[in-house]
Each structure stands twice: as C-alpha cells, then as structure tokens.
Design a protein around this motif. Structure first.
Motif, PDB file in Angstrom:
ATOM      1  N   THR A 102     -37.945  17.028 -21.163  1.00  0.00           N
ATOM      2  CA  THR A 102     -38.067  16.939 -19.705  1.00  0.00           C
ATOM      3  C   THR A 102     -39.006  15.808 -19.302  1.00  0.00           C
ATOM      4  O   THR A 102     -38.707  15.033 -18.404  1.00  0.00           O
ATOM      5  CB  THR A 102     -38.643  18.248 -19.136  1.00  0.00           C
ATOM      6  OG1 THR A 102     -38.094  19.332 -19.850  1.00  0.00           O
ATOM      7  CG2 THR A 102     -38.346  18.383 -17.677  1.00  0.00           C
TER       8      THR A 102
ATOM      9  N   LEU B 248     -36.836  12.740 -17.467  1.00  0.00           N
ATOM     10  CA  LEU B 248     -37.007  12.633 -16.009  1.00  0.00           C
ATOM     11  C   LEU B 248     -37.494  11.259 -15.559  1.00  0.00           C
ATOM     12  O   LEU B 248     -36.831  10.608 -14.753  1.00  0.00           O
ATOM     13  CB  LEU B 248     -37.976  13.706 -15.529  1.00  0.00           C
ATOM     14  CG  LEU B 248     -37.365  14.895 -14.823  1.00  0.00           C
ATOM     15  CD1 LEU B 248     -38.445  15.843 -14.366  1.00  0.00           C
ATOM     16  CD2 LEU B 248     -36.540  14.444 -13.644  1.00  0.00           C
TER      17      LEU B 248
ATOM     18  N   SER C  69     -35.081   7.655 -13.815  1.00  0.00           N
ATOM     19  CA  SER C  69     -35.259   7.126 -12.461  1.00  0.00           C
ATOM     20  C   SER C  69     -36.246   5.967 -12.387  1.00  0.00           C
ATOM     21  O   SER C  69     -36.529   5.467 -11.310  1.00  0.00           O
ATOM     22  CB  SER C  69     -35.697   8.252 -11.519  1.00  0.00           C
ATOM     23  OG  SER C  69     -36.901   8.802 -11.956  1.00  0.00           O
TER      24      SER C  69
ATOM     25  N   GLY D 134     -32.639   3.806 -10.385  1.00  0.00           N
ATOM     26  CA  GLY D 134     -33.926   3.656  -9.679  1.00  0.00           C
ATOM     27  C   GLY D 134     -34.000   2.348  -8.927  1.00  0.00           C
ATOM     28  O   GLY D 134     -34.338   2.300  -7.741  1.00  0.00           O
TER      29      GLY D 134
ATOM     30  N   LEU E  62     -28.836  11.725  -7.284  1.00  0.00           N
ATOM     31  CA  LEU E  62     -29.762  11.695  -8.426  1.00  0.00           C
ATOM     32  C   LEU E  62     -30.538  13.005  -8.528  1.00  0.00           C
ATOM     33  O   LEU E  62     -30.616  13.617  -9.598  1.00  0.00           O
ATOM     34  CB  LEU E  62     -30.728  10.514  -8.294  1.00  0.00           C
ATOM     35  CG  LEU E  62     -31.810  10.409  -9.364  1.00  0.00           C
ATOM     36  CD1 LEU E  62     -31.189  10.192 -10.739  1.00  0.00           C
ATOM     37  CD2 LEU E  62     -32.789   9.282  -9.059  1.00  0.00           C
ATOM     38  N   ALA E  63     -31.091  13.442  -7.383  1.00  0.00           N
ATOM     39  CA  ALA E  63     -31.882  14.676  -7.388  1.00  0.00           C
ATOM     40  C   ALA E  63     -31.042  15.859  -7.845  1.00  0.00           C
ATOM     41  O   ALA E  63     -31.489  16.669  -8.665  1.00  0.00           O
ATOM     42  CB  ALA E  63     -32.475  14.929  -6.004  1.00  0.00           C
TER      43      ALA E  63
ATOM     44  N   VAL F 218     -30.399  15.733 -11.584  1.00  0.00           N
ATOM     45  CA  VAL F 218     -31.597  16.075 -12.346  1.00  0.00           C
ATOM     46  C   VAL F 218     -31.845  17.576 -12.304  1.00  0.00           C
ATOM     47  O   VAL F 218     -32.144  18.209 -13.324  1.00  0.00           O
ATOM     48  CB  VAL F 218     -32.814  15.286 -11.814  1.00  0.00           C
ATOM     49  CG1 VAL F 218     -34.107  15.882 -12.312  1.00  0.00           C
ATOM     50  CG2 VAL F 218     -32.717  13.834 -12.238  1.00  0.00           C
TER      51      VAL F 218
ATOM     52  N   MET G 157     -32.024  20.115 -15.392  1.00  0.00           N
ATOM     53  CA  MET G 157     -33.174  20.994 -15.603  1.00  0.00           C
ATOM     54  C   MET G 157     -32.740  22.456 -15.751  1.00  0.00           C
ATOM     55  O   MET G 157     -33.224  23.173 -16.621  1.00  0.00           O
ATOM     56  CB  MET G 157     -34.140  20.906 -14.415  1.00  0.00           C
ATOM     57  CG  MET G 157     -34.877  19.613 -14.284  1.00  0.00           C
ATOM     58  SD  MET G 157     -35.895  19.310 -15.700  1.00  0.00           S
ATOM     59  CE  MET G 157     -35.103  17.883 -16.331  1.00  0.00           C
TER      60      MET G 157
END
Lengths: 269, 280
Positions: free
Chosen positions: B205, B209, B213, B230, B253-254, B257, B261
């Motif tokens: 992670t 992460l 980005s 990014g 993107l969020a 992710v 997760m």
C-alpha cells in the motif's frame, strides 16, 4: 547464527546502502563543482552556496515552511488528540464511522486531495496564499495525529478519568493531569510525523498556494526547471542538518544508555 | 462516561468542511459541462466519456504498469533485506534501520534530482561504462529512469513495515518448526511468510499508492514528454485549466485506488483467517 551464514545478509544490506547513499554522496560532491554541469567535475568552488545565500526567496521559503509546519503541527495535535479522546467515549457506530472517514484523507492519492482543496478554496473565493496553505496542511496532518494517538487512548483504563473526577478533579483537570500524560508517546510521534510531512510536502502545497507564498519544496521545484547545482548545494545543507538532528536525536541517547549500563555493571561487580 | 464525548465535534465539522465538501466539489465539476458558471450549470457525462479516448486509457494503463512494476521490484528487494536485517544483533538492527530511513528525511524532490548526475548522457554511470569500453546508454528521460527514481524513493517504505512484522515474530514458532523436522525452506514458507503477510500488504500500500499518482518523479527523470496520470491531472489543472476534465480523471483515479485498497483489505482478512486455521 554462524558468521559464514551472515555473509549473504551483509552483502545484500551493503548493496542496498550503497544504492541508497550513492546519489546523496554524488550530489554533495557536485555541489562544490565549479561549473553548471551536474556530472562533469571542473574544480572546487563554493559558488553554488554563495548563489543560494544571495537568493532571498530561499530565506522566505524557509520561514514559510517552518511557520506552517509549526502552526499546522500544533493545531493538528490539539484537534487530533481531542478527537482521539472523544472517540473512545463514543458509541461503536460513531467511532467506526469517524475512523473510516478519517482514513479518506490518508488513503486518497495526494494529488486528488490537492486538487479537491484547490477547487474548494477557489469555490469559496479565498485567495490562494498563506491561509489556504496552512488550512491544507492542517487537513492532512490531523488524520495522522489521530491514527497515532487513538491506539494509545484505547489502551488506557476507561475508569481512569472517572477515578480522577471521583477524587474531585474537574473534567478538564482529569484530561490534562491524568489522560494526556498517559498518551504522551502517541502525541509525540504524531507531532513529529505531522511536522515532517508538512515540511516535506510538495504536491498539496503546490496546488493550494499562490501570490508568491512558497515553501521550500516549491522553491526547489522552481529551481529544478533549469539545470541548477544550487539545488545540490541546498540539498547538501539539508543533508547535513538532518544528519546532525539524527545524531543528536538517536545516537546520543543510545550512547548515554550504553554508558549507564556499563556504569551499572561496574557497580554490580 | 459522557464528559469527553463532545470532543469529537470540532473534528467532525472540520472533516466535513475540508474533506467531504471538496470531494463533492470534484464530483460536481466532473459532472458539469465545461465553461458554464455555477449558477447556470448543466449536467453531462462528457468528461468521463472523454477519458475513454485511447490516448488517456494508455496514460492510465502506463501509470498502473509503472506502479505495479515499482511495487513488485520494491517487494523483491525489500523482503530479503528486511529478513536479512532481523538476523543481526538488536543494536545493529536499530542502526541499519536508521541508515535505511535516513534518506527519506530528505525532501523527495532533492533525492530525485540527485539521480540526474548519475543517469544523464555524460553522467557518472555512462562515464563509468565508457571507461570500461562499453557502449553508452540514453538513461535519463526513459522508463528505466522513472522506475529507478520510484524504487529509490519508495523502497524504505516497503522495508520498514515488513521489518516491523518480522522482528516482532515469535521465535519459538520457528524453533518448534525446526524441532518437528521442517527444513529451513519449509519453515520459511509455512511460518515466516504467512505471518509476515500483514507487513507485506502495508508495504505494498505504502509503495503502490504514491507510485501510481506521483507526478514529480516522472517529470524530473522522465522529462516533459513522459505522461503518467499524476502529471496528466496536473496539466489539466495548472497548464490547460480544464478543471472539469481534471476532476473527472481525479475521480477515476481515486475510485480505482479505493477499489485496489478494498481488494487488499479482503486479501489481508483471507490471509489472517488461513493463518488462524493452521493454528488449530
């Protein structure tokens, strides 16, 4: 463990340390180079350091980075500690909801947090500058304080504050004199992490600041737009400062401990 | 105990104002037509549709590719290193960990910029190769440069969590396995590896992460032409000024992710239950 068995471990770790430190050493060497080249050595000179001192935006940036770091750390420690203590007294539903919500700023990619705050500030019509920078830093530091302090609060005996109040302390006194001292290590780690994160942050600061308010990362970013050994000079200074801080902060206590142990052993003999 | 209950009030308010409202604004911008004012907006999904242009899909795929490759390399180097560190005396371990964390206290931009001297065309690595009579490579502004910058910056964040788990492991388990006749390899596979799984996941992670980005490493070491998601978002907001499209990409993107997760979390739970199963 036998010595011979350790050889692969030693080789592996040495290779890693070589990899980690090679760029830093090269950078320190070329900060004294007498030309704009970052890779061809043309003699020893302090010119890039002089260049740095002449650069007034550098001094301002250090001031901004320090003051934002200190204020953001202070606010997020107070806010985060309050929340962590409050959380432990709330119902499970509230607790898990808030903890999950608290994870959003941590898990969100930094750039998404950055643009969301940028949109938010412009939506409110706030001018980008010191205030927006500070608010954004508090926003990403507080969750970190909570994740550091909350586990410590959870370990506390829930009757501790009650006992203090039975003995006549006001809730505020119970908080300051009983609870806070017990969770100090968590608060301290949280504060340290907040300050480091704030001091180092580039992405979020880059999006939310403006009007000539720059922190160190932004100044470095602007310096890297052209080949510039001044960056190396600055980095070398930072390297030395951090090195000293680490030596004072970790090695010295370790030596003191060792000496104490030696003294104790002598006394026992 | 009701005295401290209300202490969460200010933060709830703060979280709402500085996390939820900004995220809702991103959603709003992403769903609204470009060039409209707040008062006269009209909803559209064009901003999302635009993303399915092959060029942008390629950017997304490349970002995930770089992110995954970085994570895998960090894991392949980081796990053995973390394991090797635990073989030393405790005081040596502390010093080794300190040595590994030290570079992370120096600004990411500075650490990344330092690689330019090594990778550039007349840089240290190429001069070294040339002095050996070997051919010279274009190292800077390539996938290789971006990859090395990523691994360099994020490797400590893989080593630390794995080391933390490994160093806290109960040694009697290893001895028991040994006493019961398991080979060192079997012990590693059946005891050490499953028990260190949570550290590995934290490490993944912490590397994946930021790697996915990051826009500063591809910018410095990949050159201007090297677009990852990014840098793509940055261009949309800062250079082009298309906040609507930028918001749509940020949202995508969020969500990706968060999905990744959630998947990891599932995996961790599954691993935990399988270890617990073996205990019985």
């Amino acid at each position: 463990m036998k010595k011979s068995k350790k050889i692969p471990s030693i080789a592996l770790i040495s290779a890693l340390i070589f990899f980690l430190y090679l760029p830093l050493v090269i950078m320190a060497i070329f900060s004294f180079n007498d030309s704009t080249s970052l890779s061809v050595w043309e003699g020893f000179s302090f010119c890039w350091y002089a260049d740095l001192i002449d650069n007034s935006s550098m001094i301002d940036a250090i001031k901004v980075s320090l003051s934002v770091g200190i204020i953001a750390t202070f606010v997020s420690v107070v806010l985060g500690t309050m929340t962590a203590i409050g959380l432990s007294k709330n119902k499970k539903v509230v607790r898990s909801m808030l903890l999950q919500a608290n994870n959003i700023p941590i898990m969100n990619p930094e750039i998404v947090t950055a643009v969301s705050l940028m949109i938010f500030f412009s939506f409110l019509g706030m001018e980008k500058g010191y205030t927006t920078l500070l608010l954004a830093h508090i926003a990403f530091c507080t969750p970190v304080v909570i994740t550091n302090v909350y586990p410590k609060v959870k370990q506390l005996d829930p009757n501790l504050a009650d006992a203090a109040m039975d003995l006549g302390a006001s809730p505020f006194q119970a908080l300051i004199k009983v609870i806070i001292p017990q969770i100090k290590p968590g608060i301290f780690t949280g504060a340290l992490m907040s300050f480091t994160m704030s001091f180092d942050d580039f992405i979020i600061s880059y999006f939310v600041t403006g009007n000539g308010v720059e922190n160190i990362s932004i100044v470095i970013y602007n310096m890297t737009k052209r080949t510039n050994p001044s960056v190396y000079a600055l980095s070398t200074i930072v390297l030395v400062v951090v090195l000293c801080a680490v030596l004072i902060g970790t090695i010295v206590p370790m030596m003191v401990k060792k000496r104490r142990r030696l003294v104790r052993n002598e006394q026992n003999v | 105990m009701k005295h401290f209950k209300k202490l969460i009030g200010p933060y709830c308010f703060w979280l709402f104002v500085l996390t939820f409202v900004p995220m809702l604004l991103i959603l709003f911008y992403a769903c609204v037509e470009q060039g409209t004012a707040i008062t006269t907006f009209s909803f559209t999904l064009d901003n999302f549709a635009k993303f399915f242009d092959p060029v942008f899909v390629a950017v997304l795929v490349r970002s995930f590719f770089i992110g995954i490759v970085t994570t895998v390399i960090c894991l392949l180097i980081g796990y053995p290193v973390a394991y090797a560190i635990t073989k030393f005396k405790e005081s040596t371990q502390t010093i080794l960990i300190l040595l590994i964390t030290f570079p992370t206290w120096i600004n990411l931009l500075m650490r990344t910029y330092a690689w330019i001297s090594l990778l550039s065309k007349k840089g240290i690595i190429n001069s070294f190769l040339a002095s050996l009579g070997l051919p010279v490579f274009d190292l800077l502004y390539t996938d290789f440069a971006v990859g090395i910058g990523m691994v360099y910056n994020f490797l400590p964040f893989m080593i630390l969590p794995i080391y933390t788990v490994l160093s806290k492991m109960d040694h009697s388990l290893l001895e028991a396995s040994n006493d019961l006749g398991a080979s060192p390899m079997a012990t590693f596979r059946k005891i050490t590896l499953p028990l260190s799984f949570s550290g590995v996941l934290t490490g993944i992670t912490m590397v994946f992460l930021p790697a996915i980005s990051s826009f500063i490493i591809p910018k410095l070491l990949g050159g201007g032409q090297y677009t990852l998601i990014g840098s793509f978002i940055e261009t949309q907001f800062i250079t082009i000024g298309n906040w609507h499209f930028g918001s749509a990409i940020s949202l995508i993107l969020a969500s990706l992710v968060i999905l990744a997760m959630a998947l990891m979390h599932r995996l961790e739970k599954y691993a935990d239950s399988s270890v617990a199963g073996e205990d019985r």
